[in-house]
Design a protein around this motif. Structure first.
Motif, short mmCIF file in Angstrom:
data_model
loop_
_atom_site.label_atom_id
_atom_site.label_comp_id
_atom_site.label_asym_id
_atom_site.label_seq_id
_atom_site.Cartn_x
_atom_site.Cartn_y
_atom_site.Cartn_z
N TYR A 128 0.86 -1.18 0.00
CA TYR A 128 0.00 0.00 0.00
C TYR A 128 0.90 1.23 0.00
O TYR A 128 1.89 1.28 0.73
CB TYR A 128 -0.92 0.01 1.22
N VAL A 129 0.55 2.22 -0.83
CA VAL A 129 1.36 3.43 -0.97
C VAL A 129 0.55 4.62 -0.45
O VAL A 129 -0.34 5.11 -1.13
CB VAL A 129 1.76 3.67 -2.45
N PRO A 130 0.82 5.09 0.76
CA PRO A 130 -0.02 6.14 1.35
C PRO A 130 0.29 7.55 0.87
O PRO A 130 -0.57 8.43 0.96
CB PRO A 130 0.28 6.02 2.85
N ASN A 131 1.50 7.79 0.38
CA ASN A 131 1.95 9.16 0.15
C ASN A 131 1.52 9.74 -1.19
O ASN A 131 1.36 10.95 -1.32
CB ASN A 131 3.48 9.22 0.24
N PHE A 147 -5.58 16.24 -2.81
CA PHE A 147 -4.20 16.46 -3.27
C PHE A 147 -3.61 17.78 -2.79
O PHE A 147 -4.34 18.75 -2.52
CB PHE A 147 -4.15 16.40 -4.79
N VAL A 148 -2.29 17.81 -2.73
CA VAL A 148 -1.55 19.03 -2.45
C VAL A 148 -1.34 19.77 -3.77
O VAL A 148 -0.95 19.17 -4.77
CB VAL A 148 -0.18 18.72 -1.81
N LEU A 172 -0.54 13.17 -2.36
CA LEU A 172 -1.77 13.19 -1.57
C LEU A 172 -1.61 14.10 -0.37
O LEU A 172 -0.51 14.27 0.16
CB LEU A 172 -2.11 11.77 -1.11
N ASP A 173 -2.72 14.67 0.07
CA ASP A 173 -2.72 15.59 1.21
C ASP A 173 -3.07 14.81 2.48
O ASP A 173 -4.24 14.57 2.77
CB ASP A 173 -3.72 16.72 0.98
N ALA A 178 -10.98 14.40 4.11
CA ALA A 178 -11.59 13.60 3.06
C ALA A 178 -10.63 12.52 2.56
O ALA A 178 -11.02 11.38 2.32
CB ALA A 178 -12.04 14.50 1.91
N LEU A 179 -9.37 12.91 2.40
CA LEU A 179 -8.38 11.92 1.96
C LEU A 179 -8.20 10.84 3.01
O LEU A 179 -8.12 9.65 2.69
CB LEU A 179 -7.04 12.62 1.69
N ARG A 180 -8.17 11.21 4.27
CA ARG A 180 -7.99 10.20 5.32
C ARG A 180 -9.14 9.20 5.32
O ARG A 180 -8.92 8.00 5.50
CB ARG A 180 -7.87 10.88 6.69
#
Length: 460
Positions: A128-131, A147-148, A172-173, A178-180
């Motif tokens: 899994y790629v969280p960043n 997103f940033v 990703l932010d 919302a992203l979390r």
């Protein structure tokens, strides 16, 4: 399937592995069609889990960027001078969607692979790629709030605070609520298809690192406790492994990870310095580290250490507390490490004797239940005119039933002698079968080892 306290994990580069199986079979082999002999080869005695690295759908846009990047192309040609277009498939960490690539058999093929492993008592680990995600991930259009962006409103490239941005991914932010929420659902969807998850560059999305990287004010709740808390509600048994650097292993353990990479120990084995001091850390902390000598990001150990030194390091890694990671090709002495963008690696002569040695080592540790009970680092003693004992690494495992194992490794290119503060009367070296006896079992244990020599004693 429940996990052992100190699992042994075997990593496979999925794209390379399936391509080689396909070449041998004369037809395309997917995860659902892997023959039993191949599964047997990657699940030797003592292996508790297989990490199928890079199963997710890769980005076509990321592939085009990789092919257009002169530096990456040079690294591809360095490994494969006869590089062909079909050899390049894009980065497994430039994820377009968390569905299994059709070329690998899709989610149905993965489910069959997981069932094959489970039938052997082996668990499945996935990435899994969280960043960051690929620039053509569906979220880019559907959820811009994830997103940033820079001052011009353009998407920022994914990066960490110490290196230039990666050209093929978008950031990703980690502070976006919302992203979390979406990340929790994504991680849960991954957990539904495996038994353990390796989280890429896990420290990048912690409040501490993300705030420093992007000059942002962090929210009150840290990233991983929130995400892992949501995951545990649905998948309490999933083992989480953090790829971790910058001395953040302890923090990530506290934030919910079962195991964190022990990159410091890897570096110390490569340099040959500071190993003993590293092993003085609290045992509870060490038991939640992942020890390794190779993975897809590090050079092959056969390229970094002489053969005898690599074996000595392997004995140490295999008998320390914590999880251990072994890389496909490591046992056979492969030296070439293809970039993760490639589906092919160069043909190399394989060291079958070395492979048999590695498999026997893992089987010995497993069959004799070496890593159970209390672990203790031993201090070695020498004599005024002989301080070669400083080259020795030694520890004991003592089980509740009194069973004891003593490990001694001379991690140096010179002979070493020393006294160990353990009392043994009759004991067997499991590595070579030699049986020893001491007349006085109350005396310190005398050991003398040649350069890179090892003992794994079992007390009778």
């Amino acid at each position: 399937m429940s996990w052992p306290d100190q699992p042994v994990i075997y990593e496979i580069n999925t794209a390379v592995w399936l391509r080689e199986l396909s070449r041998a079979a004369g037809r395309e082999i997917t995860l659902g069609e892997v023959p039993s002999s191949a599964w047997h080869e990657v699940t030797p005695a003592g292996v508790d889990a297989v990490w199928l690295m890079g199963v997710w759908e890769r980005s076509l846009l990321g592939l085009a960027m990789a092919n257009a990047n002169p530096g990456l192309r040079a690294s591809f040609h360095e490994v494969l001078p006869d590089l062909r277009p079909e050899d390049v498939t894009g980065s497994p960490y430039c994820v377009q969607r968390y569905v299994v690539a059709e070329a690998f058999g899709g989610d149905e093929g993965l489910a069959k692979a997981r069932a094959e492993l489970a039938a052997r008592g082996v668990r499945l680990v996935l990435d899994y790629v969280p960043n960051h995600v690929a620039p053509d991930h569906p979220w880019v259009l559907d959820h811009p709030e994830f997103f940033v962006r820079n001052d011009n409103g353009d998407l920022e490239r994914g990066r960490d605070p110490y290196f230039p941005a990666w050209p093929d991914v978008v950031q990703l932010d980690a502070f976006s609520p919302a992203l979390r929420s979406a990340a929790t659902m994504t991680l849960s969807s991954v957990a539904a298809r495996c038994d353990g998850i390796r989280c890429d560059m896990a420290m990048l999305v912690t409040n501490e690192v993300f705030a420093r990287t992007w000059n942002r004010t962090p929210p009150e709740q840290d990233y991983w406790p929130e995400i892992i808390g949501g995951l545990r509600a649905e998948h309490p048994e999933t083992v989480l492994i953090a790829e971790a650097y910058w001395d953040m292993e302890w923090a990530l353990q506290q934030q919910g990870f079962n195991f964190c990479y022990d990159k410091r120990l890897y570096d110390r084995f490569i340099s040959g310095e500071g190993i003993r001091d590293h092993l003085k850390a609290d045992t509870g902390y060490q038991s939640r580290l992942l020890r390794f000598l190779e993975n897809q990001d590090e050079p092959r150990i056969a390229h970094e250490l002489p053969p005898a030194a690599a074996r000595a390091a392997a004995v140490a890694i295999a008998t320390l507390p914590g999880a251990t990671l072994w890389h496909e090709g490591q046992f056979e002495g492969r030296r070439a490490r293809p970039p993760v963008f490639l589906t092919r690696r160069p043909d190399e002569p394989l060291d079958h004797d070395l492979a048999a040695w590695y498999r026997r080592l893992l089987a010995i540790v497993h069959d004799h239940r070496v890593r159970r009970g209390d672990w203790r680092l031993l201090e070695t003693e020498g004599w005024p005119d002989n301080q070669s004992c400083r080259q020795l690494l030694a520890w004991t495992w003592t089980a509740a039933d009194g069973t004891r194992h003593v490990v001694v490794v001379n991690f140096s290119d010179r002979p070493a002698q020393g006294l160990l503060p353990v009392e043994l009367h009759r004991y067997t070296d499991l590595l070579d079968g030699m049986v020893y006896e001491q007349d006085d079992d109350l005396s310190p244990l005398y050991v003398a080892l040649e350069p890179w020599g090892c003992h794994l004693f079992a007390a009778a």
